[in-house]
Design a protein around this motif. Sequence first.
Motif, PDB file in Angstrom:
ATOM      1  N   ARG A  27       2.296   1.771  -3.450  1.00 12.91           N
ATOM      2  CA  ARG A  27       1.327   2.334  -4.396  1.00 12.91           C
ATOM      3  C   ARG A  27       1.172   3.830  -4.197  1.00 12.91           C
ATOM      4  NH1 ARG A  27      -1.575  -2.516  -3.425  1.00 12.91           N
ATOM      5  NH2 ARG A  27      -2.858  -1.449  -1.860  1.00 12.91           N
ATOM      6  N   SER A  28       1.223   4.271  -2.941  1.00 12.40           N
ATOM      7  CA  SER A  28       1.068   5.704  -2.680  1.00 12.40           C
ATOM      8  C   SER A  28       2.220   6.517  -3.261  1.00 12.40           C
ATOM      9  CB  SER A  28       0.971   5.948  -1.170  1.00 12.40           C
ATOM     10  OG  SER A  28       2.195   5.667  -0.529  1.00 12.40           O
ATOM     11  N   LEU A  87       3.830   7.293 -11.813  1.00 14.94           N
ATOM     12  CA  LEU A  87       3.288   6.801 -13.082  1.00 14.94           C
ATOM     13  C   LEU A  87       2.422   7.872 -13.748  1.00 14.94           C
ATOM     14  CD1 LEU A  87       2.307   3.158 -12.046  1.00 14.94           C
ATOM     15  CD2 LEU A  87       4.240   3.865 -13.466  1.00 14.94           C
ATOM     16  N   THR A  88       1.634   8.582 -12.948  1.00 17.91           N
ATOM     17  CA  THR A  88       0.807   9.660 -13.500  1.00 17.91           C
ATOM     18  C   THR A  88       1.669  10.738 -14.132  1.00 17.91           C
ATOM     19  OG1 THR A  88      -0.883   9.220 -11.827  1.00 17.91           O
ATOM     20  CG2 THR A  88      -0.974  11.341 -12.962  1.00 17.91           C
ATOM     21  N   SER A 140       0.103  15.822  -5.860  1.00 20.47           N
ATOM     22  CA  SER A 140       0.239  14.441  -5.386  1.00 20.47           C
ATOM     23  C   SER A 140       0.477  14.344  -3.889  1.00 20.47           C
ATOM     24  CB  SER A 140       1.415  13.765  -6.108  1.00 20.47           C
ATOM     25  OG  SER A 140       2.639  14.432  -5.815  1.00 20.47           O
ATOM     26  N   ARG A 167       0.834  -1.212   0.000  1.00 22.60           N
ATOM     27  CA  ARG A 167       0.000   0.000   0.000  1.00 22.60           C
ATOM     28  C   ARG A 167       0.861   1.251   0.000  1.00 22.60           C
ATOM     29  NH1 ARG A 167      -4.748   1.371   4.457  1.00 22.60           N
ATOM     30  NH2 ARG A 167      -5.409   3.354   3.545  1.00 22.60           N
ATOM     31  N   LEU A 211       4.259   5.144  -6.002  1.00 25.61           N
ATOM     32  CA  LEU A 211       4.406   4.839  -7.428  1.00 25.61           C
ATOM     33  C   LEU A 211       3.287   5.431  -8.270  1.00 25.61           C
ATOM     34  CD1 LEU A 211       5.557   1.113  -7.227  1.00 25.61           C
ATOM     35  CD2 LEU A 211       6.950   3.127  -7.690  1.00 25.61           C
ATOM     36  N   THR A 212       2.071   5.513  -7.733  1.00 21.54           N
ATOM     37  CA  THR A 212       0.955   6.028  -8.538  1.00 21.54           C
ATOM     38  C   THR A 212       1.202   7.462  -9.015  1.00 21.54           C
ATOM     39  OG1 THR A 212      -0.608   4.573  -7.406  1.00 21.54           O
ATOM     40  CG2 THR A 212      -1.515   6.490  -8.553  1.00 21.54           C
ATOM     41  N   PRO A 213       1.650   8.392  -8.153  1.00 22.10           N
ATOM     42  CA  PRO A 213       1.965   9.738  -8.657  1.00 22.10           C
ATOM     43  C   PRO A 213       3.100   9.736  -9.676  1.00 22.10           C
ATOM     44  CG  PRO A 213       1.694   9.787  -6.279  1.00 22.10           C
ATOM     45  CD  PRO A 213       1.730   8.355  -6.681  1.00 22.10           C
TER      46      PRO A 213
END
Length: 222
Positions: A186-187, A193-194, A215, A183, A189-191
């Motif tokens: 993801r917090s 990737l965006t 972010s 978790r 990596l998601t920004p």
Amino acid sequence: MSGAQERPNSLTVGARLRRISRITIGTAVAIVGVIIVLSSFMLGLYSLVGTTRAQARMLAESAAAPLVFEDGPAAQELLQSLRTAPDVRYGALYTPDGHLFATYRSDNAILTPQVLKDTSDSVSISAGHIELNQPVRFQANTPGSLHLSVTLGGLLRQLLAQVLITLIAAALALCVSGPLVRRLNRSVLTPLLTLTELMERVSDDANFGARAAVSGITELDA
């Protein structure tokens, strides 16, 4: 030189973060586990030595009369009280010149020293047992000494149980930390990737007015 150059084994950012997290958590749990086990053993050893010393002092006080009056049967009966102490290997009373006067053995296979070379007040700890000398005093005289040999078997069994419990707790901690680490990854990596996708769109479409959403990560929002 022809041929494609071989690249070293590469990992994704997420895999690297997970590896770093596992190593960090595992190291922290191992350090805490070692400290807990060692401190528990040292406290248990200190407590066992203290208990043995107190027991030796009480026996020495009661053994003064049998030694002064050379009453062997009374001294033998006194040492039989050690049967209630499961950690005691043997107990023995010695005369002032160090010769055996009376003895108790928890097992007949255990050999009791016939002569005690050092009758001074002392405690020695070896790999398997504690050896304790307690002088027997009567008024201003020392009619003999008491020697106790105590096994560390109970303490070592307790240490083994502590190690097993610590290992189980460490395994549970690692299992529980897995979802939390994913978790957290993801917090982060998601920004990333965006932002990567946005940069690709800017490059492809020449849309220099595009802006990334906030972010919450200082480095990305700068």
